[in-house]
Design an enzyme around this catalytic site. Structure first.
Site, PDB file in Angstrom:
ATOM      1  N   ARG A 184       0.804  -1.223   0.000  1.00 14.68           N
ATOM      2  CA  ARG A 184       0.000   0.000   0.000  1.00 14.68           C
ATOM      3  C   ARG A 184       0.842   1.280   0.000  1.00 14.68           C
ATOM      4  O   ARG A 184       0.565   2.235   0.746  1.00 14.68           O
ATOM      5  CB  ARG A 184      -0.979   0.009   1.184  1.00 14.68           C
ATOM      6  CG  ARG A 184      -1.975  -1.136   1.149  1.00 14.68           C
ATOM      7  CD  ARG A 184      -2.856  -1.148  -0.080  1.00 14.68           C
ATOM      8  NE  ARG A 184      -3.578  -2.401  -0.161  1.00 14.68           N
ATOM      9  CZ  ARG A 184      -3.230  -3.424  -0.949  1.00 14.68           C
ATOM     10  NH1 ARG A 184      -2.193  -3.317  -1.773  1.00 14.68           N
ATOM     11  NH2 ARG A 184      -3.923  -4.527  -0.957  1.00 14.68           N
ATOM     12  N   SER A 233     -10.287   0.035   3.788  1.00 13.01           N
ATOM     13  CA  SER A 233      -9.509  -0.386   4.957  1.00 13.01           C
ATOM     14  C   SER A 233      -8.838   0.816   5.606  1.00 13.01           C
ATOM     15  O   SER A 233      -8.083   1.540   4.956  1.00 13.01           O
ATOM     16  CB  SER A 233      -8.439  -1.400   4.549  1.00 13.01           C
ATOM     17  OG  SER A 233      -9.061  -2.589   4.157  1.00 13.01           O
ATOM     18  N   GLU A 303      -3.844   3.109   6.678  1.00 16.55           N
ATOM     19  CA  GLU A 303      -3.806   2.939   5.226  1.00 16.55           C
ATOM     20  C   GLU A 303      -4.423   4.176   4.556  1.00 16.55           C
ATOM     21  O   GLU A 303      -3.940   4.659   3.546  1.00 16.55           O
ATOM     22  CB  GLU A 303      -4.568   1.671   4.802  1.00 16.55           C
ATOM     23  CG  GLU A 303      -4.561   1.484   3.287  1.00 16.55           C
ATOM     24  CD  GLU A 303      -5.050   0.125   2.827  1.00 16.55           C
ATOM     25  OE1 GLU A 303      -4.821  -0.877   3.548  1.00 16.55           O
ATOM     26  OE2 GLU A 303      -5.660   0.052   1.749  1.00 16.55           O
TER      27      GLU A 303
HETATM   28  C1  FAD Z   1     -15.352   0.441  -0.584  1.00  9.39           C
HETATM   29  C2  FAD Z   1     -13.854   0.521  -0.759  1.00  9.39           C
HETATM   30  C3  FAD Z   1     -13.145  -0.626  -1.080  1.00  9.39           C
HETATM   31  C4  FAD Z   1     -11.753  -0.574  -1.252  1.00  9.39           C
HETATM   32  N1  FAD Z   1     -11.057  -1.708  -1.578  1.00  9.39           N
HETATM   33  C5  FAD Z   1      -9.719  -1.650  -1.777  1.00  9.39           C
HETATM   34  C6  FAD Z   1      -8.973  -2.835  -2.117  1.00  9.39           C
HETATM   35  O1  FAD Z   1      -9.509  -3.916  -2.295  1.00  9.39           O
HETATM   36  N2  FAD Z   1      -7.641  -2.712  -2.276  1.00  9.39           N
HETATM   37  C7  FAD Z   1      -6.994  -1.528  -2.112  1.00  9.39           C
HETATM   38  O2  FAD Z   1      -5.762  -1.484  -2.283  1.00  9.39           O
HETATM   39  N3  FAD Z   1      -7.669  -0.404  -1.788  1.00  9.39           N
HETATM   40  C8  FAD Z   1      -8.999  -0.434  -1.611  1.00  9.39           C
HETATM   41  N4  FAD Z   1      -9.693   0.707  -1.274  1.00  9.39           N
HETATM   42  C9  FAD Z   1      -8.973   1.981  -1.078  1.00  9.39           C
HETATM   43  C10 FAD Z   1      -8.904   2.885  -2.329  1.00  9.39           C
HETATM   44  O3  FAD Z   1      -9.963   2.614  -3.219  1.00  9.39           O
HETATM   45  C11 FAD Z   1      -7.571   2.748  -3.063  1.00  9.39           C
HETATM   46  O4  FAD Z   1      -6.512   3.129  -2.239  1.00  9.39           O
HETATM   47  C12 FAD Z   1      -7.554   3.587  -4.337  1.00  9.39           C
HETATM   48  O5  FAD Z   1      -6.527   3.160  -5.192  1.00  9.39           O
HETATM   49  C13 FAD Z   1      -7.401   5.068  -4.079  1.00  9.39           C
HETATM   50  O6  FAD Z   1      -7.595   5.744  -5.313  1.00  9.39           O
HETATM   51  P1  FAD Z   1      -8.237   7.194  -5.348  1.00  9.39           P
HETATM   52  O7  FAD Z   1      -8.164   7.677  -6.736  1.00  9.39           O
HETATM   53  O8  FAD Z   1      -9.565   7.179  -4.722  1.00  9.39           O
HETATM   54  O9  FAD Z   1      -7.176   7.971  -4.445  1.00  9.39           O
HETATM   55  P2  FAD Z   1      -7.396   9.167  -3.432  1.00  9.39           P
HETATM   56  O10 FAD Z   1      -8.059   8.692  -2.197  1.00  9.39           O
HETATM   57  O11 FAD Z   1      -7.981  10.343  -4.099  1.00  9.39           O
HETATM   58  O12 FAD Z   1      -5.849   9.477  -3.104  1.00  9.39           O
HETATM   59  C14 FAD Z   1      -5.038   8.495  -2.499  1.00  9.39           C
HETATM   60  C15 FAD Z   1      -3.584   8.925  -2.612  1.00  9.39           C
HETATM   61  O13 FAD Z   1      -3.210   8.922  -3.985  1.00  9.39           O
HETATM   62  C16 FAD Z   1      -2.693  10.199  -4.364  1.00  9.39           C
HETATM   63  N5  FAD Z   1      -3.063  10.446  -5.763  1.00  9.39           N
HETATM   64  C17 FAD Z   1      -4.259  10.257  -6.359  1.00  9.39           C
HETATM   65  N6  FAD Z   1      -4.191  10.569  -7.669  1.00  9.39           N
HETATM   66  C18 FAD Z   1      -2.914  10.987  -7.902  1.00  9.39           C
HETATM   67  C19 FAD Z   1      -2.211  11.461  -9.051  1.00  9.39           C
HETATM   68  N7  FAD Z   1      -2.803  11.598 -10.243  1.00  9.39           N
HETATM   69  N8  FAD Z   1      -0.910  11.802  -8.911  1.00  9.39           N
HETATM   70  C20 FAD Z   1      -0.289  11.685  -7.716  1.00  9.39           C
HETATM   71  N9  FAD Z   1      -0.898  11.248  -6.594  1.00  9.39           N
HETATM   72  C21 FAD Z   1      -2.187  10.901  -6.686  1.00  9.39           C
HETATM   73  C22 FAD Z   1      -3.326  11.174  -3.387  1.00  9.39           C
HETATM   74  O14 FAD Z   1      -2.543  12.339  -3.262  1.00  9.39           O
HETATM   75  C23 FAD Z   1      -3.340  10.339  -2.119  1.00  9.39           C
HETATM   76  O15 FAD Z   1      -2.064  10.376  -1.497  1.00  9.39           O
HETATM   77  C24 FAD Z   1     -11.073   0.668  -1.100  1.00  9.39           C
HETATM   78  C25 FAD Z   1     -11.810   1.829  -0.792  1.00  9.39           C
HETATM   79  C26 FAD Z   1     -13.190   1.766  -0.625  1.00  9.39           C
HETATM   80  C27 FAD Z   1     -13.946   3.025  -0.337  1.00  9.39           C
END
Ligand code: FAD
Length: 311
Positions: A184, A233, A303
């Protein structure tokens, strides 16, 4: 809006930037709608670039102000504090959501593309390896930053390279071998904005890919809640034990503070049950962390990312 926040906004010189970037720059934008928790106060500056060139122009224009910059993806892993974010929040919008087939097993994906869209595109082109992305609700930029994954896969296994622009507006490509991936997370510097990524799978049959994807989605449905306001998580699993098990064994799984709750289906999912504040979610996180530490000796790592300013 409380007096402190009002005063802070009055002290910002927002006119020159607003003139230059027009509708792409919003002052005092409320961030709650950009987070899965549906929580968070306003950002001083909320910028949604039209394209890469405008993003670069913006980064160069704001350099002299020394504002803190945050990048937001789909907000599915981010908890935003109630008092909001001082500085700049950049969100790559739909203009950065695109997918292109490069070779028969390799695709190029814009950073704001939703993971499930990338997975679906790969499936339609008989590319296996990206099925796990169908279960992750974020964007490709977020998935790379978090090295997101499930069911034995994660981004490190499919990522070939990324294109980034740094906060000085300089663009470059970084290959997988030059990125350190861990559970992660990665060592990609915080001042890099991911613009796009090249992902590589293996050619397989569409039917097999579909089956694998359906199996993953089913497994998810059975083990995790859906249709709730959460960041997934909350804590990282440890090498020895899953975080949810540590929470359960420590007797914290029924804890709540106001409307900040813990999901009954998965006790590592913390939930805004309607009227929670970020402060309450954070208090709940800290309470659980402390209790797990007391009962098991394990110091759980977050996380989810918490951004914004503490009052
Ligand atoms: C219901 C649910 C289920 C989930 N299941 C999983 C799972 O099975 N496995 C898992 O690993 N995660 C899971 N997650 C967590 C989450 O979906 C992941 O971590 C996801 O990849 C985050 O992506 P995001 O675009 O929403 O990031 P954000 O929450 O918007 O940002 C997360 C991080 O990424 C950075 N970031 C985002 N975009 C960029 C960019 N373009 N350039 C640089 N930095 C950037 C942000 O600055 C921040 O530090 C889950 C979340 C939910 C709500």
């Amino acid at each position: 809006m409380d007096e402190r926040i009002k005063k802070h906004f009055m002290s910002l010189n927002t006119d020159p930037l607003q003139k230059k970037f027009g509708k792409n720059l919003i002052i005092k934008e409320n961030l709650s709608k950009y987070s899965w928790f549906n929580l968070g106060g306003p950002a001083d500056f909320f910028f949604r670039p039209e394209n890469k060139d405008q993003l670069i122009e913006f980064l160069i224009s704001i350099k002299k102000y020394n504002h803190k910059i945050h990048v937001l993806g789909a907000g599915s892993n981010t908890l935003i504090r109630d008092s909001g974010v001082k500085g700049v929040v950049i969100k790559l919008g739909s203009k950065f959501s695109n997918i292109k087939l490069l070779t028969k097993d390799t695709i190029e994906v814009g950073a704001s593309t939703l993971d499930r869209k990338a997975s679906s595109f790969a499936k339609n082109n008989s590319i296996s390896g990206l099925e796990f992305l169908a279960c992750i609700p974020g964007s490709i930029g977020g998935a790379i930053t978090m090295n997101s994954g499930c069911y034995g896969s994660d981004m490190s296994k499919v990522l070939k390279s990324i294109r980034i622009v740094d906060y000085n507006g300089k663009e470059k490509e970084i290959k997988n071998d030059d990125i350190e991936f861990f559970y992660r997370g990665t060592n990609i510097p915080e001042n890099y904005i991911i613009l796009s990524a090249v992902l590589k799978g293996t050619i397989s049959s569409k039917e097999l890919i579909e089956k694998k994807e359906e199996k993953f989605i089913q497994q998810k449905k059975e083990s995790q809640p859906s249709q709730i306001k959460t960041g997934g998580s909350t804590f990282k699993n440890t090498n020895e034990k899953k975080a949810w098990l540590l929470i359960k064994e420590s007797g914290c799984d029924k804890y709540y503070i106001g409307d900040a709750k813990i999901s009954e289906k998965h006790c590592n999912f913390f939930v805004n049950n309607g009227k929670a504040t970020t402060a309450e979610i954070e208090q709940l996180i800290n309470k659980v962390k402390k209790e797990v530490q007391n009962k098991t000796g394990v110091d759980l790592d977050l996380e989810i990312k918490i951004i914004g300013d503490e009052k």
